[in-house]
Design a protein around this motif. Structure first.
Motif, PDB file in Angstrom:
ATOM      1  N   MET A   1      36.736  29.829  37.202  1.00 47.61           N
ATOM      2  CA  MET A   1      36.520  30.575  38.010  1.00 47.61           C
ATOM      3  C   MET A   1      37.334  31.614  38.227  1.00 47.61           C
ATOM      4  O   MET A   1      38.323  31.319  38.731  1.00 47.61           O
ATOM      5  N   ARG A   2      37.231  32.887  37.519  1.00 48.04           N
ATOM      6  CA  ARG A   2      37.758  34.108  38.604  1.00 48.04           C
ATOM      7  C   ARG A   2      37.382  34.620  39.301  1.00 48.04           C
ATOM      8  O   ARG A   2      36.702  35.265  39.462  1.00 48.04           O
ATOM      9  N   VAL A   3      38.761  34.238  39.735  1.00 47.36           N
ATOM     10  CA  VAL A   3      38.703  35.235  41.726  1.00 47.36           C
ATOM     11  C   VAL A   3      39.575  36.190  41.476  1.00 47.36           C
ATOM     12  O   VAL A   3      40.542  36.106  41.503  1.00 47.36           O
ATOM     13  N   GLY A   4      38.912  37.914  41.715  1.00 43.81           N
ATOM     14  CA  GLY A   4      39.805  38.814  42.093  1.00 43.81           C
ATOM     15  C   GLY A   4      40.409  38.920  43.490  1.00 43.81           C
ATOM     16  O   GLY A   4      38.287  38.266  44.530  1.00 43.81           O
ATOM     17  N   ALA A   5      40.783  40.179  43.739  1.00 45.19           N
ATOM     18  CA  ALA A   5      40.522  40.440  45.083  1.00 45.19           C
ATOM     19  C   ALA A   5      40.951  42.197  45.531  1.00 45.19           C
ATOM     20  O   ALA A   5      41.675  42.520  44.754  1.00 45.19           O
ATOM     21  N   ILE A   6      40.497  43.102  46.187  1.00 42.46           N
ATOM     22  CA  ILE A   6      40.439  44.267  46.426  1.00 42.46           C
ATOM     23  C   ILE A   6      41.246  44.630  47.639  1.00 42.46           C
ATOM     24  O   ILE A   6      39.952  44.287  49.088  1.00 42.46           O
ATOM     25  N   VAL A   7      42.271  44.644  47.816  1.00 40.39           N
ATOM     26  CA  VAL A   7      42.589  44.901  49.507  1.00 40.39           C
ATOM     27  C   VAL A   7      42.766  46.266  49.715  1.00 40.39           C
ATOM     28  O   VAL A   7      43.743  46.911  49.133  1.00 40.39           O
ATOM     29  N   THR A   8      42.481  46.918  50.787  1.00 39.81           N
ATOM     30  CA  THR A   8      42.056  48.070  51.133  1.00 39.81           C
ATOM     31  C   THR A   8      42.813  48.229  53.096  1.00 39.81           C
ATOM     32  O   THR A   8      42.193  47.617  53.592  1.00 39.81           O
ATOM     33  N   VAL A   9      43.924  49.358  52.602  1.00 40.17           N
ATOM     34  CA  VAL A   9      44.538  49.129  53.569  1.00 40.17           C
ATOM     35  C   VAL A   9      44.624  50.517  54.635  1.00 40.17           C
ATOM     36  O   VAL A   9      44.253  51.507  53.899  1.00 40.17           O
ATOM     37  N   PRO A  10      44.274  50.395  55.595  1.00 45.86           N
ATOM     38  CA  PRO A  10      43.337  51.912  56.562  1.00 45.86           C
ATOM     39  C   PRO A  10      44.214  52.721  56.274  1.00 45.86           C
ATOM     40  O   PRO A  10      45.498  52.773  56.103  1.00 45.86           O
ATOM     41  N   ALA A  11      43.903  54.175  56.592  1.00 45.07           N
ATOM     42  CA  ALA A  11      44.745  55.536  56.538  1.00 45.07           C
ATOM     43  C   ALA A  11      45.582  55.428  57.764  1.00 45.07           C
ATOM     44  O   ALA A  11      45.343  55.668  58.488  1.00 45.07           O
TER      45      ALA A  11
END
Lengths: 138, 337
Positions: free
Chosen positions: B1-11
Motif C-alpha cells: 500500500m502506498r502512503v503519502g503525506a502532505i504537511v502544511t506549516v502555519p503562516a
C-alpha cells in the motif's frame, strides 16, 4: 519643579522608552536635586516598556550617588517589562538593599525630557478644556 | 500500500500584526511558526518528516500556508487562492504518484504519534477519513483514502469536506504539546532534556546530562550544570553559569559572566556581558519572561542581539535550509521564512 526639602522624597517618573537621550536629560535634573544629605528617591517604572544600557547606567548612577550620601532609593510602581530588565541587569537585588522610605513622606515629582513635555502638553490641553465656556442649556 | 503525506506549516506572523499585538499577545514573541524554530538542535517540522520517513512514508509534500488560512482542511470561508491551488496540486501529485492513503498534517501542535498505529486503525475500521483526537479536542492530523477524493466534478477540498461528517476518531493518549505560547516551546525543550518526550538533543553527551552540538565551545572557567544543551557552533565564554535545563540553540554566544537559568536561547542570539537570564525564552531582539508572561523588546545589542558571525563561522554553518535537509518537496512561496 518644586524644591526638594529634607522631609520630601524625589519621585522620578520614567518614560516609556528610557534610552540614552532620556537618561541624559534626567541626569541633569536629578543632579540639581541631589544637594541634600540623605536624599530619598522613589523611581516609578510603571510606564517603562524599554530600557537600554544607558538607562540602566543612569539608574545605577542614581543609586551610587544616593548611597554615597546615606540616602534611600525605592522602586515605586513597576511594569513587568521594567522588572524583567532590572532582573536581567541584576539591579533588582541592589535596589532591595536600600532602607525603606516612610510611606507618609511628601513627594516632589520629576519627569524627564520628552515625557515631561508630553505631560505638560496634556496638562495644558486639560486646562484649556476646563476654561472653555460651556454651552448654555436651551 | 502506498502512503503519502502532505504537511502544511502555519503562516508566519506578519510584522504589522506583530506591532499591533505588541505587549498584548506574548505568543507573538516569535515571528515564524513555532514548528519552524529549532528545539534541541532540530525543528519540529524536521522531526515530523523524519518520523514519517521512519514509518515508511517517503512521499512527502511540505506546504507553507498563507496568512488567513487556518485549520487542517482548507476553508471556503477564508479563501487564500495560492495556498488552495498549491494544496490541490499537491493532492493531485500524490494521487498521480499512486498514493492510496494520504496523511494530512498541519503543524500546529507537537504530538508523538505512531504513524503506523494510526494507519492500522484507519485500515481496521475501514473508514474513509480518520482524525486524531486527545481527551480535549481534535488535532490537525488526518488520514484519508485517496479513492474517496477522486472525481470528475469539483475540487479535492470540496470532496474532502464532504467526508468530514463520516470521519472516525483515533484517540491519542501519548505526549502532546499544543505549541501555542512561548511557554509551550520552553516546556517542549525542558521535557526533551529531562527525557519526558522523545525529542533528543542533536549533539554528543559530553558529561552527564550535558549535550553539545558540533563545534560548540565552553570556556574552562564557565560552569555548566546539567541538564543543559549547547547547540552547534555556540560559544559560552568565561565565568558564565548555565544551568536549570537550559537550552542554547546553534550559533549563539553567551558573553563573559552571564548566568542563564531555566531558559531557552533561540538560534543566532548574542547574550551580553554580566547579565542574568532567568525563566526566559530569548531571541535576537526579544526576551519573553515565562513567569511574568511578558515579551520585552530589546534593541540594545550590548544586552541582547543577533550574533555577529565571523567568516570562519559563516563558512562552517554552510547553507541553512531546514526544509530541504531531507529533501521533501516544498511548495508555496518560501519567502515567509
Amino acid at each position: 519643579m518644586k524644591a526638594i526639602t529634607e522631609n520630601s522624597a524625589l519621585l522620578i517618573r520614567l518614560p516609556e522608552r528610557f534610552n540614552r537621550d532620556e537618561a541624559r536629560l534626567l541626569r541633569a535634573e536629578i543632579e540639581r536635586s541631589l544637594t541634600l544629605d540623605q536624599p530619598c528617591m522613589i523611581v516609578d517604572f510603571s510606564n517603562v516598556k524599554e530600557i537600554d544600557t544607558a538607562g540602566l547606567d543612569m539608574i545605577l548612577h542614581v543609586m551610587v550617588n544616593v548611597a554615597r550620601q546615606d540616602g534611600a532609593v525605592q522602586v515605586g510602581n513597576i511594569s513587568a517589562e521594567a522588572a524583567t530588565m532590572l532582573e536581567l541587569a541584576g539591579m533588582d537585588r541592589i535596589l532591595n538593599m536600600f532602607p525603606r522610605i516612610p510611606d507618609d513622606m511628601a513627594t516632589v515629582q520629576v519627569v524627564p525630557g520628552r515625557a515631561r513635555a508630553k505631560q505638560e502638553e496634556a496638562e495644558e490641553e486639560q486646562a484649556a478644556q476646563t476654561e472653555q465656556p460651556q454651552p448654555l442649556a436651551a | 500500500m502506498r502512503v503519502g503525506a502532505i504537511v502544511t506549516v502555519p503562516a508566519a506572523i506578519q510584522e504589522e500584526d506583530l506591532s499591533l499585538q505588541e505587549g498584548t499577545r506574548p505568543q507573538h514573541l516569535l515571528a515564524g511558526p513555532l514548528a519552524c524554530y529549532e528545539i534541541l538542535g532540530s525543528t519540529i517540522l524536521q522531526r515530523i518528516l523524519d518520523a514519517l520517513r521512519d514509518a515508511g512514508i517517503q512521499q512527502q509534500t511540505v506546504l507553507l500556508e498563507e496568512s488567513g488560512s487556518e485549520g487542517l482542511f482548507p476553508s471556503r470561508l477564508r479563501p487564500t487562492r495560492n495556498f488552495f491551488s498549491a494544496w490541490e496540486g499537491s493532492v493531485q501529485q500524490q494521487v498521480d504518484e499512486g498514493a492510496e492513503i494520504l496523511f494530512l498534517i498541519r503543524l500546529g501542535a507537537y504530538l508523538e504519534l505512531d504513524f503506523d498505529e494510526v494507519l492500522a486503525f484507519h485500515c481496521q475500521t475501514a473508514g474513509v477519513l480518520t482524525q486524531v483526537y486527545d481527551h480535549k479536542s481534535a488535532f490537525d492530523v488526518a488520514v484519508v483514502n485517496t479513492n474517496q477524493l477522486r472525481g470528475d466534478n469539483g475540487s479535492y477540498r470540496g470532496r474532502l469536506s464532504a467526508l468530514i461528517p463520516y470521519h472516525k476518531r483515533f484517540n491519542f493518549t501519548g505526549y502532546t504539546n499544543r505549541l501555542r505560547e512561548p511557554q509551550d516551546l520552553r516546556q517542549l525543550a525542558h521535557d526533551g532534556l529531562l527525557r519526558r518526550n522523545s525529542i533528543r538533543p542533536l549533539g554528543k553527551e559530553v558529561s552527564p546530562e550535558v549535550w553539545m552540538g558540533e563545534g560548540a565551545t565552553v570556556d574552562s572557567s564557565a560552569r555548566i550544570s546539567g541538564p543543559v544543551y549547547i547547540g552547534a557552533r555556540s560559544r559560552v565564554k568565561g565565568s558564565c553559569l548555565v544551568n536549570g535545563a537550559t537550552t542554547i540553540e546553534r550559533d549563539c554566544e553567551v558573553d563573559f559572566g552571564t548566568t542563564v537559568t531555566d531558559s531557552s536561547i533561540l538560534p543566532e542570539t548574542y547574550l551580553g556581558i554580566g547579565l542574568n537570564f532567568l525563566h526566559s525564552v530569548v531571541t535576537a531582539n526579544k526576551l519573553f519572561h515565562l513567569d511574568r508572561n511578558v515579551a520585552v523588546k530589546i534593541s540594545d545589542r550590548n544586552l541582547v542581539g543577533k550574533r555577529r558571525l565571523t567568516g570562519t563561522l559563516k563558512k562552517s554553518m554552510g547553507k541553512k535550509d531546514f526544509f530541504n535537509r531531507s529533501g521533501p518537496q516544498l511548495n508555496e512561496a518560501d519567502s515567509h521564512l
